[in-house]
Design a protein around this motif. Structure first.
Motif, PDB file in Angstrom:
ATOM      1  N   ARG A  39     -12.189  79.055  69.872  1.00 47.08           N
ATOM      2  CA  ARG A  39     -10.941  78.843  69.132  1.00 47.08           C
ATOM      3  C   ARG A  39     -10.111  77.782  69.823  1.00 47.08           C
ATOM      4  N   HIS A  40      -9.499  76.899  69.035  1.00 43.16           N
ATOM      5  CA  HIS A  40      -8.674  75.817  69.562  1.00 43.16           C
ATOM      6  C   HIS A  40      -7.256  75.936  69.014  1.00 43.16           C
ATOM      7  N   VAL A  41      -6.303  75.581  69.858  1.00 42.39           N
ATOM      8  CA  VAL A  41      -4.891  75.547  69.475  1.00 42.39           C
ATOM      9  C   VAL A  41      -4.498  74.086  69.264  1.00 42.39           C
ATOM     10  N   VAL A  42      -3.913  73.791  68.110  1.00 40.73           N
ATOM     11  CA  VAL A  42      -3.606  72.415  67.718  1.00 40.73           C
ATOM     12  C   VAL A  42      -2.127  72.314  67.368  1.00 40.73           C
ATOM     13  N   GLN A  43      -1.494  71.195  67.783  1.00 38.73           N
ATOM     14  CA  GLN A  43      -0.102  70.898  67.428  1.00 38.73           C
ATOM     15  C   GLN A  43       0.022  69.420  67.066  1.00 38.73           C
ATOM     16  N   VAL A  44       1.018  69.117  66.240  1.00 43.28           N
ATOM     17  CA  VAL A  44       1.245  67.757  65.746  1.00 43.28           C
ATOM     18  C   VAL A  44       2.721  67.419  65.912  1.00 43.28           C
ATOM     19  N   ARG A  45       3.022  66.142  66.223  1.00 44.14           N
ATOM     20  CA  ARG A  45       4.396  65.672  66.260  1.00 44.14           C
ATOM     21  C   ARG A  45       4.476  64.321  65.565  1.00 44.14           C
ATOM     22  N   ALA A  46       5.699  63.871  65.250  1.00 50.26           N
ATOM     23  CA  ALA A  46       5.890  62.690  64.412  1.00 50.26           C
ATOM     24  C   ALA A  46       6.944  61.769  65.004  1.00 50.26           C
ATOM     25  N   LYS A  47       6.876  60.499  64.568  1.00 52.89           N
ATOM     26  CA  LYS A  47       7.832  59.482  64.981  1.00 52.89           C
ATOM     27  C   LYS A  47       7.930  58.447  63.870  1.00 52.89           C
ATOM     28  N   ASP A  48       9.048  57.738  63.839  1.00 56.22           N
ATOM     29  CA  ASP A  48       9.246  56.692  62.838  1.00 56.22           C
ATOM     30  C   ASP A  48       8.121  55.658  62.926  1.00 56.22           C
ATOM     31  N   GLU A  49       7.697  55.140  61.759  1.00 55.48           N
ATOM     32  CA  GLU A  49       6.553  54.228  61.721  1.00 55.48           C
ATOM     33  C   GLU A  49       6.800  52.947  62.512  1.00 55.48           C
ATOM     34  N   PHE A  50       8.043  52.533  62.668  1.00 52.25           N
ATOM     35  CA  PHE A  50       8.366  51.311  63.406  1.00 52.25           C
ATOM     36  C   PHE A  50       8.653  51.578  64.886  1.00 52.25           C
ATOM     37  N   GLY A  51       8.533  52.832  65.304  1.00 50.44           N
ATOM     38  CA  GLY A  51       8.756  53.166  66.703  1.00 50.44           C
ATOM     39  C   GLY A  51      10.206  53.390  67.069  1.00 50.44           C
ATOM     40  N   HIS A  52      11.122  53.478  66.085  1.00 49.11           N
ATOM     41  CA  HIS A  52      12.535  53.714  66.392  1.00 49.11           C
ATOM     42  C   HIS A  52      12.749  55.172  66.798  1.00 49.11           C
ATOM     43  N   GLY A  53      13.703  55.361  67.680  1.00 51.15           N
ATOM     44  CA  GLY A  53      14.069  56.718  68.053  1.00 51.15           C
ATOM     45  C   GLY A  53      13.058  57.360  68.980  1.00 51.15           C
ATOM     46  N   THR A  54      12.950  58.684  68.889  1.00 47.77           N
ATOM     47  CA  THR A  54      12.088  59.462  69.774  1.00 47.77           C
ATOM     48  C   THR A  54      11.133  60.313  68.946  1.00 47.77           C
ATOM     49  N   TRP A  55      10.154  60.894  69.647  1.00 45.64           N
ATOM     50  CA  TRP A  55       9.206  61.788  68.995  1.00 45.64           C
ATOM     51  C   TRP A  55       9.885  63.096  68.613  1.00 45.64           C
ATOM     52  N   SER A  56       9.395  63.693  67.578  1.00 41.90           N
ATOM     53  CA  SER A  56       9.891  65.005  67.169  1.00 41.90           C
ATOM     54  C   SER A  56       9.381  66.074  68.127  1.00 41.90           C
ATOM     55  N   GLU A  57       9.864  67.274  67.947  1.00 39.13           N
ATOM     56  CA  GLU A  57       9.291  68.398  68.678  1.00 39.13           C
ATOM     57  C   GLU A  57       7.874  68.662  68.168  1.00 39.13           C
ATOM     58  N   TRP A  58       7.078  69.335  68.987  1.00 38.20           N
ATOM     59  CA  TRP A  58       5.733  69.696  68.547  1.00 38.20           C
ATOM     60  C   TRP A  58       5.818  70.763  67.470  1.00 38.20           C
ATOM     61  N   SER A  59       4.907  70.678  66.526  1.00 38.75           N
ATOM     62  CA  SER A  59       4.884  71.637  65.432  1.00 38.75           C
ATOM     63  C   SER A  59       4.468  73.017  65.937  1.00 38.75           C
ATOM     64  N   GLN A  60       4.532  73.984  65.058  1.00 36.99           N
ATOM     65  CA  GLN A  60       4.050  75.310  65.400  1.00 36.99           C
ATOM     66  C   GLN A  60       2.543  75.260  65.631  1.00 36.99           C
ATOM     67  N   GLU A  61       2.066  76.135  66.478  1.00 39.03           N
ATOM     68  CA  GLU A  61       0.653  76.128  66.822  1.00 39.03           C
ATOM     69  C   GLU A  61      -0.203  76.611  65.654  1.00 39.03           C
ATOM     70  N   ALA A  62      -1.326  75.929  65.463  1.00 34.62           N
ATOM     71  CA  ALA A  62      -2.332  76.331  64.486  1.00 34.62           C
ATOM     72  C   ALA A  62      -3.655  76.471  65.224  1.00 34.62           C
ATOM     73  N   VAL A  63      -4.484  77.432  64.800  1.00 37.32           N
ATOM     74  CA  VAL A  63      -5.736  77.707  65.490  1.00 37.32           C
ATOM     75  C   VAL A  63      -6.903  77.532  64.533  1.00 37.32           C
ATOM     76  N   GLY A  64      -8.058  77.203  65.095  1.00 38.60           N
ATOM     77  CA  GLY A  64      -9.279  77.053  64.313  1.00 38.60           C
ATOM     78  C   GLY A  64     -10.483  77.051  65.232  1.00 38.60           C
ATOM     79  N   THR A  65     -11.648  77.418  64.671  1.00 41.43           N
ATOM     80  CA  THR A  65     -12.909  77.484  65.403  1.00 41.43           C
ATOM     81  C   THR A  65     -13.932  76.607  64.719  1.00 41.43           C
ATOM     82  N   PRO A  66     -14.692  75.787  65.459  1.00 42.83           N
ATOM     83  CA  PRO A  66     -15.708  74.946  64.820  1.00 42.83           C
ATOM     84  C   PRO A  66     -16.768  75.776  64.108  1.00 42.83           C
ATOM     85  N   TRP A  67     -17.485  75.111  63.208  1.00 43.17           N
ATOM     86  CA  TRP A  67     -18.547  75.748  62.429  1.00 43.17           C
ATOM     87  C   TRP A  67     -19.649  76.232  63.352  1.00 43.17           C
TER      88      TRP A  67
END
Length: 479
Positions: A310-338
Motif C-alpha cells: 500500500r502506498h500513501v499519495v499526496q498532491v499540491r498545487a501552484k500557479d502555472e506561472f510560478g507566482h506565489g507559493t505552493w499550496s498545502e499538501w492534499s489529504q492522503e490517499a492510499v492504493g496498492t499496485p495490481w
C-alpha cells in the motif's frame, strides 16, 4: 529676498515626504481608556477591592457581585480579596451596610494582547486577500483587532478592516477587498493592531503584492488506482480546488508518495536482485522529499511503486506561472499496485523479487501454479497454500536451468574429447600382436655347407609356418 534652498535640502525634502507617507499608515495602538470606577485585574493574579478608606463603625460591610446577569453574596469586611483571577470573575462588585450602598466597582479581568505576526495569502486571482495570525492563548474579552492597508509610496488614506477571532482555529482573520483591475505587481503596506483594556500591541508592517501572496488551496478528490498487469504502477487522479477556476488560469502540480511501512516520504531506486529479499532489507535510507516533475494534467502514473504494498499519495498545487507559493499538501490517499490473482503473497514476511521486464518495470513473481500438488484424495484438485519462502521468478528458473544444461553439455563434451585422445594415444603406443607387422624376407642367404647330400632331391613335406627356399628359387631371384 530669500535664498534658494541648497542641494542638500533638495535631497532631504523627498525623503521627508516618503517618511511622512510611511508613518501615515500607522495608527495609535494602545489600551482602551478605562472608565471611572473600573478596576483592571490581570489573569491569574490576586486583587484586593476596598470599600472605603476607613471601615464604617456603625455596622458590618457586606459584599455582593453581579456578573453575567446573576447576583450573589460574597463576604463581609471593608476589603475583599480575590485570588487567581479568571475571565469569569469580571463583573460589578458592590459593598453596603444594611440597605445603604457605599460603593460600586467594575472589575475587568484582562491580559495584554500578543504581538501579531501577520501573514497574507490569496486563494486565486479573483479572490480577496486574507491576512491572519495565530494566538497562543485565548484573547481577553473585549479584545479588538484592526488591520490597515494602503499602497506604498502613495499619499492616500489607508483602508481599515476589522478582524475576527476564530476560537477553533485559534487565530485572527482579516479579509481585504481587492478592487477590480488592481495591478498584481504594486506593493501594498499592511499594518495591524490588537488592543484591549489591559494594553495594545502593534505588528510589524508587512509589504506584499497580490501576485506574491498567491497560494492556492490543495487539490481535492485525490484517488489512487492500480493498473492491470502492471505490478509496479499506480494511477493518481485529482481535481482542481473549488476556489480556483481553471477556465482563466491553470495550476501545476507535484506528487509525493511513500510505501505504507515507511513513516516518512523516501526515494526508492529499483535495483537488480540476485535473490528475493524482504522489504525490510530493501528499506532505503531517508532522503529529501521525493516529488515528481511538475505536471499540468490532473493525473499521473507512478512507475516505481513497490509490488503488493500500500502506498500513501499526496498532491499540491501552484500557479502555472510560478507566482506565489505552493499550496498545502492534499489529504492522503492510499492504493496498492495490481497483483496477479494466481500469485501467492507471503503473509509472514513481505518480499520484493525484482528483475527487469520488457516494459522497463521491475518485479515479476513466479505463478504458484508451478508449485501445485495433487490433493491427498486424488480428486484431481490442487492445494494452494501460502508459503513462507519467497517465490522465485520464472526468468530466474530459465536462466538457472539454461546455465546448468550448458555446463553439463560442456562437461560431457570435454570428457568425450579427452577420452578419444587417450584412446588414440594408447593405440599408437601398444598395438595388438600380429597387427600391422610383416615377415622379413632376407635378401641373401648364407651359402650352404658342402655335404654328401645330393643336389637334387625330392622335397619333403614342410612343417606349417616354415618357409623353405630352394636353390632354384634363390637362383631365380637374380643373384
Amino acid at each position: 529676498m530669500a535664498r534658494p534652498p541648497g542641494p542638500l535640502l533638495l535631497l532631504l525634502l523627498p525623503l521627508r515626504f516618503l517618511l511622512h507617507l510611511a508613518g501615515a499608515a500607522g495608527r495609535p495602538c494602545g489600551p482602551a481608556g478605562l472608565p471611572r470606577d473600573t478596576v483592571l485585574g490581570r489573569l491569574g493574579a490576586n486583587i484586593t477591592l476596598t470599600c472605603q478608606d476607613e471601615e464604617p463603625a456603625n455596622g458590618s460591610v457586606l459584599w455582593q457581585v453581579e456578573k453575567q446577569g446573576a447576583a450573589g453574596q460574597l463576604a463581609e469586611g471593608n476589603m475583599l480579596l480575590l485570588r487567581q483571577l479568571r475571565y469569569e470573575d469580571s463583573g460589578h462588585y458592590s459593598c453596603s451596610v444594611g440597605s445603604h450602598l457605599l460603593r460600586s466597582l467594575r472589575l475587568l479581568v484582562a491580559e495584554p494582547p500578543e504581538t501579531p505576526q501577520v501573514s497574507c495569502y490569496r486563494r486565486s486571482h479573483d479572490k480577496d486577500v486574507l491576512c491572519e495570525w495565530p494566538q497562543q492563548k485565548k484573547p481577553s474579552p473585549g479584545t479588538r483587532a484592526m488591520l490597515w492597508v494602503r499602497r506604498r509610496f502613495v499619499a492616500e488614506n489607508a483602508t481599515e478592516q476589522r478582524c475576527r477571532y476564530f476560537s477553533k482555529a485559534r487565530k485572527f482573520l482579516c479579509r481585504l477587498k481587492v478592487p477590480p483591475g488592481t495591478d498584481d505587481t504594486k506593493s501594498l503596506v499592511v499594518s495591524t493592531c490588537v488592543s484591549n483594556s489591559a494594553g495594545g500591541s502593534a505588528g510589524k508592517d508587512k509589504i506584499i503584492t497580490l501576485s506574491s501572496v498567491l497560494r492556492p488551496d490543495p487539490p481535492v478528490n485525490v484517488t489512487v488506482q492500480a493498473l492491470e498487469k502492471a505490478p509496479q504502477r499506480l494511477r493518481v487522479n485529482w481535481s482542481y480546488p473549488p476556489s480556483w477556476d481553471p477556465r482563466f488560469y491553470w495550476l501545476r502540480f507535484q506528487v509525493r508518495y511513500r510505501p505504507e511501512p515507511s513513516p516518512t516520504f523516501m526515494e526508492v531506486r529499483p535495483r537488480l536482485l540476485a535473490r528475493p529479499l524482504s522489504l525490510a532489507s530493501l528499506s532505503p535510507a531517508p532522503c529529501p522529499l521525493l516529488q515528481v516533475d511538475q505536471v499540468m494534467t490532473t493525473w499521473l502514473d507512478i512507475r516505481d511503486a513497490w509490488r503488493g504494498t500500500r502506498h500513501v499519495v499526496q498532491v499540491r498545487a501552484k500557479d502555472e506561472f510560478g507566482h506565489g507559493t505552493w499550496s498545502e499538501w492534499s489529504q492522503e490517499a492510499v492504493g496498492t499496485p495490481w497483483t496477479d490473482p494466481w500469485e501467492l503473497t507471503s503473509e509472514m514476511e513481505p518480499f520484493s523479487s525484482q528483475v527487469p521486464t520488457e516494459d522497463g518495470t521491475y518485479g515479476v513473481t513466479l505463478s504458484p501454479r508451478l508449485f501445485e500438488e495433487d490433493d491427498a484424495n486424488g480428486a484431481g484438485g490442487s492445494v494452494m497454500e501460502s508459503s513462507t519462502h519467497p517465490v522465485a521468478s520464472p526468468y530466474a528458473f530459465l536462466v538457472t536451468g539454461g546455465s546448468l544444461l550448458l555446463g553439463i553439455a560442456l562437461f560431457v563434451g570435454i570428457v568425450v574429447r579427452y577420452r578419444q585422445m587417450w584412446w588414440t594415444s594408447g593405440q599408437e603406443t601398444t598395438k595388438p600382436e600380429g597387427e600391422g607387422q610383416h615377415m622379413l624376407v632376407p635378401l641373401s642367404l648364407p651359402p650352404p655347407t658342402l655335404s654328401d647330400t645330393p643336389l637334387l632331391s625330392h622335397p619333403a613335406p614342410s612343417a606349417p609356418g616354415v618357409l623353405h627356399t630352394t636353390q632354384a628359387d634363390y637362383s631365380s631371384s637374380g643373384q
